[in-house]
Design a protein around this motif. Structure first.
Motif, PDB file in Angstrom:
ATOM      1  N   HIS A 153      -6.253   6.985   4.253  1.00  6.35           N
ATOM      2  CA  HIS A 153      -7.626   7.085   3.760  1.00  6.35           C
ATOM      3  C   HIS A 153      -8.388   5.772   3.924  1.00  6.35           C
ATOM      4  O   HIS A 153      -9.602   5.773   4.145  1.00  6.35           O
ATOM      5  CB  HIS A 153      -7.633   7.501   2.289  1.00  6.35           C
ATOM      6  CG  HIS A 153      -7.326   8.946   2.077  1.00  6.35           C
ATOM      7  ND1 HIS A 153      -8.007   9.959   2.715  1.00  6.35           N
ATOM      8  CD2 HIS A 153      -6.406   9.567   1.275  1.00  6.35           C
ATOM      9  CE1 HIS A 153      -7.524  11.131   2.328  1.00  6.35           C
ATOM     10  NE2 HIS A 153      -6.555  10.925   1.454  1.00  6.35           N
ATOM     11  N   GLY A 154      -7.686   4.658   3.812  1.00  5.41           N
ATOM     12  CA  GLY A 154      -8.356   3.366   3.914  1.00  5.41           C
ATOM     13  C   GLY A 154      -8.590   2.891   5.330  1.00  5.41           C
ATOM     14  O   GLY A 154      -9.304   1.901   5.546  1.00  5.41           O
ATOM     15  N   LEU A 166      -2.406   2.214 -10.657  1.00  2.00           N
ATOM     16  CA  LEU A 166      -2.622   3.300  -9.692  1.00  2.00           C
ATOM     17  C   LEU A 166      -2.277   4.647 -10.293  1.00  2.00           C
ATOM     18  O   LEU A 166      -2.928   5.657 -10.000  1.00  2.00           O
ATOM     19  CB  LEU A 166      -1.805   3.044  -8.426  1.00  2.00           C
ATOM     20  CG  LEU A 166      -2.507   2.306  -7.281  1.00  2.00           C
ATOM     21  CD1 LEU A 166      -3.708   3.099  -6.765  1.00  2.00           C
ATOM     22  CD2 LEU A 166      -2.957   0.907  -7.676  1.00  2.00           C
ATOM     23  N   LEU A 203       0.825  -1.210   0.000  1.00  2.84           N
ATOM     24  CA  LEU A 203       0.000   0.000   0.000  1.00  2.84           C
ATOM     25  C   LEU A 203       0.859   1.261   0.000  1.00  2.84           C
ATOM     26  O   LEU A 203       0.469   2.277  -0.592  1.00  2.84           O
ATOM     27  CB  LEU A 203      -0.938   0.000   1.201  1.00  2.84           C
ATOM     28  CG  LEU A 203      -2.155  -0.924   1.085  1.00  2.84           C
ATOM     29  CD1 LEU A 203      -2.938  -0.953   2.397  1.00  2.84           C
ATOM     30  CD2 LEU A 203      -3.074  -0.471  -0.052  1.00  2.84           C
ATOM     31  N   ALA A 255      -6.542  -0.165  -5.358  1.00  4.71           N
ATOM     32  CA  ALA A 255      -5.573  -0.756  -4.427  1.00  4.71           C
ATOM     33  C   ALA A 255      -6.206  -1.874  -3.618  1.00  4.71           C
ATOM     34  O   ALA A 255      -5.594  -2.937  -3.411  1.00  4.71           O
ATOM     35  CB  ALA A 255      -5.021   0.317  -3.496  1.00  4.71           C
ATOM     36  N   LEU A 288      -2.945   6.125   0.787  1.00  2.00           N
ATOM     37  CA  LEU A 288      -3.990   5.103   0.768  1.00  2.00           C
ATOM     38  C   LEU A 288      -4.170   4.455   2.137  1.00  2.00           C
ATOM     39  O   LEU A 288      -5.283   4.054   2.492  1.00  2.00           O
ATOM     40  CB  LEU A 288      -3.645   4.041  -0.271  1.00  2.00           C
ATOM     41  CG  LEU A 288      -3.645   4.507  -1.724  1.00  2.00           C
ATOM     42  CD1 LEU A 288      -3.021   3.455  -2.618  1.00  2.00           C
ATOM     43  CD2 LEU A 288      -5.049   4.839  -2.187  1.00  2.00           C
ATOM     44  N   TYR A 293       1.835   1.676  -3.577  1.00  2.93           N
ATOM     45  CA  TYR A 293       0.681   2.118  -4.364  1.00  2.93           C
ATOM     46  C   TYR A 293       0.331   3.569  -4.039  1.00  2.93           C
ATOM     47  O   TYR A 293      -0.131   4.315  -4.917  1.00  2.93           O
ATOM     48  CB  TYR A 293      -0.523   1.209  -4.110  1.00  2.93           C
ATOM     49  CG  TYR A 293      -0.293  -0.251  -4.466  1.00  2.93           C
ATOM     50  CD1 TYR A 293       0.728  -0.623  -5.333  1.00  2.93           C
ATOM     51  CD2 TYR A 293      -1.088  -1.256  -3.926  1.00  2.93           C
ATOM     52  CE1 TYR A 293       0.953  -1.952  -5.656  1.00  2.93           C
ATOM     53  CE2 TYR A 293      -0.889  -2.596  -4.244  1.00  2.93           C
ATOM     54  CZ  TYR A 293       0.142  -2.940  -5.097  1.00  2.93           C
ATOM     55  OH  TYR A 293       0.353  -4.259  -5.414  1.00  2.93           O
ATOM     56  N   SER A 294       0.537   3.973  -2.792  1.00  3.57           N
ATOM     57  CA  SER A 294       0.293   5.362  -2.390  1.00  3.57           C
ATOM     58  C   SER A 294       1.213   6.303  -3.157  1.00  3.57           C
ATOM     59  O   SER A 294       0.798   7.379  -3.611  1.00  3.57           O
ATOM     60  CB  SER A 294       0.517   5.529  -0.890  1.00  3.57           C
ATOM     61  OG  SER A 294      -0.440   4.811  -0.137  1.00  3.57           O
ATOM     62  N   LEU A 322      -8.379   4.181  -3.965  1.00  2.00           N
ATOM     63  CA  LEU A 322      -8.623   3.246  -2.869  1.00  2.00           C
ATOM     64  C   LEU A 322      -9.205   1.940  -3.383  1.00  2.00           C
ATOM     65  O   LEU A 322      -8.801   0.852  -2.963  1.00  2.00           O
ATOM     66  CB  LEU A 322      -9.590   3.868  -1.853  1.00  2.00           C
ATOM     67  CG  LEU A 322      -9.024   4.706  -0.711  1.00  2.00           C
ATOM     68  CD1 LEU A 322     -10.164   5.239   0.144  1.00  2.00           C
ATOM     69  CD2 LEU A 322      -8.044   3.907   0.136  1.00  2.00           C
TER      70      LEU A 322
END
Length: 326
Positions: free
Chosen positions: A44-45, A115, A30, A65, A41, A33-34, A62
């Motif tokens: 926020h997740g 992403l 993550l 991912a 992410l 991916y962020s 989001l």
């Protein structure tokens, strides 16, 4: 035959990535991916509230991912882009932004490029939505011809053909209100909490932005025996460049999920697994594809049942293939 499906915007919920962070390697994935998406992410997740993650520029990365993380957790043979095992799913599809997730699962794009793509897509769609007041509403029930006529009469467009009993209308916010006040016979109009009229002409600026970005990506082809089913009328394809083109066009064109489900039926799909955050697409399949086994992969607690479903239907497919050869 198994299909893996990836949900679209609106499926996200506050904190829905939190349980996945308990799995080895997820936090590191993550974080990568962020960086690709240009937003945090993990925060926020796990911490952001419903209003924050409703923002298109947050929700879409989001969702992509989350789907990739869930598919990876199934096991190495399902890791994004590999599907090397004979037990891999035979069809992959996604609803709206879910098509970007599906592109990563099929290996058409790397997770990082998926992403990057969704970051551009989400920001451009948010900017287009802010240009003028627009919205969307689900029309549930009624006669299809009468529903479409009522949508057209208000100057709206059918943005999503979700099932035989559900069409999502999109366009000017005032026209959405007028449709709700003058619902088609035997139909309910349910306004949606979205930022704008996605998948309509209002998103043309976003489509242009995405078209300019797309050449920076290098899509690969999906496996011949693991094709993708596109929102564009249910087109079945393995050509990665064609799939990417359709993802770009889809931003300002209708999502025909009903056609995707029709392909599932025609291809003999016996099981559907929806990746995190799951429930919307299996809910539609429950009504439209009766008798199809369904499973939701929303938390790590769902992994055991998901793996069992995959194994069961992969074995059935292998047995069927052996019988045909005999």
């Amino acid at each position: 035959m198994l299909a893996i499906v990836c949900p679209g915007q609106g499926a996200q919920k506050p904190g829905f990535l939190a349980p996945w962070l308990e799995l080895p390697g997820v936090r590191e994935s993550l974080a990568a991916y962020s960086e690709a998406a240009g937003i945090d992410l993990i925060a926020h997740g796990t911490q952001s509230d419903a209003d924050t993650i409703r923002d298109t520029a947050v929700a879409q990365p989001l969702l992509v991912a989350a789907g990739v993380i869930a598919a990876d957790a199934l096991g190495t043979q399902y890791r994004a882009g590999s599907f090397a095992s004979s037990s891999a799913p035979a069809l992959l599809a996604g609803h709206s932004v879910g098509e970007v997730t599906a592109s990563a699962l099929a290996g058409v794009l790397s997770p990082e490029d998926a992403l990057r793509l969704v970051a551009v897509r989400s920001r451009a769609m948010a900017e287009a939505a802010a240009a003028e007041p627009t919205s969307m509403a689900a029309v549930v029930g009624g006669v299809r011809e009468e529903v479409l006529a009522a949508i057209e009469a208000q100057g709206l467009a059918p943005a999503n053909l979700n099932s035989s009993g559900q069409v999502v209308a999109a366009g000017a916010a005032a026209a959405i209100s007028a449709l709700a006040e003058n619902a088609p016979a035997r139909a309910r109009v349910i306004p949606l909490q979205v930022a704008g009229a996605f998948h309509t002409r209002y998103m043309e600026p976003a489509r242009s932005t995405l078209a300019e970005f797309a050449p920076s990506l290098s899509p690969a082809d999906a496996r011949e025996d693991r094709p993708l089913v596109s929102n564009a009328g249910g087109e079945v394809l393995t050509d990665g460049s064609r799939y990417l083109d359709l993802i770009v066009q889809q931003v300002a064109a209708p999502v025909d999920w009903e056609a995707c489900m029709r392909v599932f039926a025609e291809r003999g799909v016996t099981a559907i697994l929806e990746v995190n955050p799951a429930g919307t697409l299996t809910g539609l399949a429950k009504r439209e594809l009766k008798g199809t086994a369904l499973a939701n992969l929303s938390t790590p607690d769902d992994l055991e049942a998901a793996r069992a479903l995959v194994a069961e239907h992969a074995a059935a497919e292998a047995s069927s293939a052996s019988d045909e050869e005999a």
